[in-house]
Motif scaffolding. Structure first.
Motif: not given
Length: 525
Positions: A173-185
């Motif tokens: 859940t992104n509670n920041t003003p910017d998009a975040v990029s998450i990659a699973p491994y």
């Protein structure tokens, strides 16, 4: 099947007639059977190769040492398995329905990914924010683990178990003003112990663009393998167990490689963008369980294609029906030893028309021997005429030199299919029958191999009681007869280390064959 190759066989007589004008070595028959025995021995060594030890070099990557002393360990469980969860790691998976010692029902459960440095890890890589690491301490509430980074991005991990599939769902859940990029491994690290496969494929397995890719232990001990796929899974398979990981995401890169004295299989997928105020869920499924077809078919709902990981060998079209029949019969008689006996009787009854024709042909060959010997002597210098007279004799008696071989040819694939079925069936691993505690292993007291050899000798003796003395006039046939007398002993030695279930099948088949022979001889009197 040896019975169709003795001195009463028309096929043997036909060969003798064909070569009658050629001087043969007295030891020719012996050397042919020696070659056959050595070939069989070579095949056995190929099915059950010696254990190869990995040659570790300084060039191999070393295991990353991570201090997890501050990370608490919790336990997850179901009716099928329990496992330890320590941060991103899952290890010490106990399969509650399977014992570690197949001969002792009271032994401890089978443990997958146990011991030092063996584990499955499900993690994430981020761009622009922090993600949980192996040393992260989560807050646990039931089966949900939560953690919040300094930027305000929240991570909630829920671990559930269905059958032998452990599902790890990470909600970001992104509670920041910017998009975040998450990659699973994800990765699986296991011991580089390379246990003997006993004729069953073991090593790494990868599902790449709907195709199964396999590499055995010696190959992955020497080099790494990488795969690019839109989706799939990767992991390791032993004789009875599988440890598989699958990320539910596209554009994956999967690898398997040596890691000091361990093996590692890992996968990474394309990054997912989490918009400000939004959330995304990344799911990774781990299969930690038996190589049982029915169980794998259930797991296919989570990991597509996993039911294709079982290698049934060349005679897969026989192996799967035999396994199905054994399961059905076991559900009725409640014992796999009895199920093998019943299955053997059913197979012999199904082959009764062919077997009867074979025995009748064999008896006809015995009656033909004086005439065959006369033709061999009369046309010893005229090979073409001898063959023509032999074929005319077969037509007169309405038989064929090959008529006794068909039951043998049918039994060959059944034999190898049952051999494979016994080795890959986890149910057979701890199946008890009389003094035998594991039908997939050798008879510890060698009782069944001895019984098999005795029944083979009796069967051979019954088939040679009416042999004409004229056969002894042919050196090749006489020598073959002498060699054949040793076949029960040779087969006894060869079968002594075979799975007890396979020897049980062959012994029961021999006994049934003896009964069939008595019955047919009485009808012909």
């Amino acid at each position: 099947m040896v019975k169709y190759l003795d001195n009463n066989s028309g096929f043997r007589q036909w060969n003798a007639a064909r070569d009658a004008n050629t001087k043969k070595s007295r030891w020719g028959g012996f050397f042919w059977w020696l070659i056959l025995f050595l070939a069989a021995w070579w095949l056995m060594s190929w099915w059950m190769p010696p254990r190869d030890q990995a040659q570790n070099t300084d060039a191999q990557p070393q295991i990353e040492q991570v201090d997890l002393s501050a990370v608490p360990v919790s336990e997850i469980g179901s009716e099928n398995l329990t496992a330890d969860v320590q941060g991103l790691r899952i290890s010490n998976i106990e399969l509650l329905k399977y014992v570690s010692d197949a001969s002792d029902d009271n032994s401890t459960p089978v443990v997958l990914l146990g011991g030092d440095n063996a584990y499955a890890l499900v993690g994430m890589i981020a761009n622009g924010t922090d993600v949980p690491t192996q040393t992260t301490v989560w807050t646990q509430n039931g089966d949900t683990y939560t953690w919040r980074n300094s930027d305000g991005v929240e991570f909630a991990r829920k671990i559930t178990i269905d059958g032998y599939v452990i599902s790890v769902a990470d909600t970001i859940t992104n509670n920041t003003p910017d998009a975040v990029s998450i990659a699973p491994y994800a990765e699986i690290v296991r011991a580089n112990d390379m246990p003997s496969s006993a004729g069953v494929y073991t090593g790494s397995v990868a599902y790449v663009n709907s195709n199964i890719e396999r590499e055995d232990w010696p190959r992955i001990a020497d080099q790494s393998f990488a795969y690019s796929t839109t989706n799939g899974f990767i992991g390791f398979v032993d004789q009875y167990w599988e440890t598989i990981l699958s990320i539910s995401a596209s554009d994956q890169t999967m690898r398997v490689k040596p890691l000091a004295d361990m093996f590692q299989a890992d996968a990474a997928a394309a990054a997912v963008s989490v918009a400000p105020g939004g959330s995304e869920t990344l799911t990774t499924n781990l299969y930690m369980g038996p190589r049982d077809q029915r169980t794998l078919q259930s797991a296919d709902a989570y990991i597509a294609g996993i039911d294709e990981t079982v290698d049934y060998g060349w005679f897969w079209f026989f192996v799967r029906p035999i396994l199905w029949l054994l399961y059905v019969l076991n559900s009725v008689v409640m014992n796999y030893g009895l199920a093998i006996i019943v299955m053997t009787l059913l197979l012999r009854l199904a082959m009764w028309p062919l077997t009867r024709k074979s025995y009748v042909s064999m008896m006809a060959m015995q009656k033909m021997q004086p005439e065959m010997a006369r033709i061999q002597k009369l046309y010893a210098n005229d090979k073409a005429r001898m063959q023509m007279e032999m074929m005319r004799l077969y037509q007169t008696h309405k038989t064929s030199p090959m008529s006794g071989c068909l039951p043998m040819l049918i039994q060959i694939p059944i034999f190898f299919a049952l051999y494979k079925a016994l080795l890959i069936s986890v149910q057979m691993r701890s199946a008890h029958f009389l003094w035998i505690s594991d039908l997939a292993a050798m008879d510890p007291y060698f009782i069944l191999p001895i019984l098999m050899g005795v029944t083979m000798w009796l069967q051979q003796k019954l088939q040679t009681t009416q042999t004409s003395n004229s056969a002894s006039n042919n050196d090749a046939v006489a020598q073959t007869q002498k060699v054949m007398k040793w076949m029960p002993l040779i087969f006894t030695v060869m079968f002594a280390w075979m799975p007890a279930g396979l020897v049980l099948y062959w012994t029961v088949s021999n006994i049934f064959g003896i009964g069939q022979m008595y019955y047919i001889k009485r009808l012909k009197k």
